[in-house]
Design a protein around this motif. Structure first.
Motif, mmCIF file in Angstrom:
data_model
loop_
_atom_site.group_PDB
_atom_site.id
_atom_site.type_symbol
_atom_site.label_atom_id
_atom_site.label_comp_id
_atom_site.label_asym_id
_atom_site.label_seq_id
_atom_site.Cartn_x
_atom_site.Cartn_y
_atom_site.Cartn_z
ATOM 1 N N ARG A 18 1.006 -1.244 -0.079
ATOM 2 C CA ARG A 18 0.036 -0.032 0.115
ATOM 3 C C ARG A 18 0.793 1.395 -0.052
ATOM 4 O O ARG A 18 0.794 2.177 -0.697
ATOM 5 C CB ARG A 18 -0.903 0.001 1.023
ATOM 6 C CG ARG A 18 -1.717 1.248 1.294
ATOM 7 C CD ARG A 18 -2.589 1.434 2.461
ATOM 8 N NE ARG A 18 -3.683 0.454 2.644
ATOM 9 C CZ ARG A 18 -4.178 0.230 3.876
ATOM 10 N NH1 ARG A 18 -4.020 0.840 4.706
ATOM 11 N NH2 ARG A 18 -5.119 -0.776 3.876
ATOM 12 N N CYS A 19 1.889 1.411 0.730
ATOM 13 C CA CYS A 19 2.490 2.521 1.070
ATOM 14 C C CYS A 19 3.913 2.470 0.530
ATOM 15 O O CYS A 19 4.538 3.493 0.235
ATOM 16 C CB CYS A 19 2.701 3.114 2.626
ATOM 17 S SG CYS A 19 3.804 2.093 3.754
ATOM 18 N N CYS A 34 1.511 -3.529 8.538
ATOM 19 C CA CYS A 34 2.478 -2.515 8.306
ATOM 20 C C CYS A 34 2.547 -1.616 9.351
ATOM 21 O O CYS A 34 1.532 -1.210 9.932
ATOM 22 C CB CYS A 34 2.115 -1.785 6.912
ATOM 23 S SG CYS A 34 3.104 -0.407 6.534
ATOM 24 N N TRP A 36 3.796 1.183 9.343
ATOM 25 C CA TRP A 36 3.799 2.849 8.949
ATOM 26 C C TRP A 36 2.411 3.056 8.543
ATOM 27 O O TRP A 36 1.971 3.980 9.182
ATOM 28 C CB TRP A 36 4.759 2.752 7.713
ATOM 29 C CG TRP A 36 4.710 4.339 7.327
ATOM 30 C CD1 TRP A 36 3.973 4.941 6.164
ATOM 31 C CD2 TRP A 36 5.428 5.367 7.798
ATOM 32 N NE1 TRP A 36 4.383 6.117 6.197
ATOM 33 C CE2 TRP A 36 5.317 6.550 7.081
ATOM 34 C CE3 TRP A 36 6.526 5.304 8.803
ATOM 35 C CZ2 TRP A 36 5.761 7.740 7.289
ATOM 36 C CZ3 TRP A 36 7.010 6.745 9.105
ATOM 37 C CH2 TRP A 36 6.763 7.666 8.344
ATOM 38 N N CYS A 37 1.525 2.349 7.819
ATOM 39 C CA CYS A 37 0.413 2.874 7.336
ATOM 40 C C CYS A 37 -0.975 2.029 8.067
ATOM 41 O O CYS A 37 -2.112 2.340 7.726
ATOM 42 C CB CYS A 37 0.294 2.679 5.888
ATOM 43 S SG CYS A 37 0.150 1.294 5.084
#
Length: 67
Positions: A18-19, A34, A36-37
């Motif tokens: 995704r990111c 993830c 991060w996201c």
């Protein structure tokens, strides 16, 4: 292993679909998150995209038979 330990061990992190960041951690044998996201994927469950494709395929075949 907690989130801090996973983030410090970048060698086990993979690129998130995704990111795009190298923050995808495997939290169990079939689960990925993830850091991060927040993207999550459980590989033990089928993807909804494939289910929708099969429904559309069978619906098309049914319509062709009905004609």
């Amino acid at each position: 292993m907690n989130t801090v330990d996973l983030y410090e061990r970048r060698d086990i992190l993979q690129e998130c679909p995704r990111c795009g960041k190298r923050a995808l951690a495997q939290t169990s044998s079939m689960k990925f998150n993830c850091l991060w996201c927040g993207f999550r994927r459980n590989l033990s469950e089928p993807e909804q995209g494939s289910v929708l494709f099969l429904l559309a395929l069978f619906g098309s075949i049914f319509l062709l038979i009905m004609l």
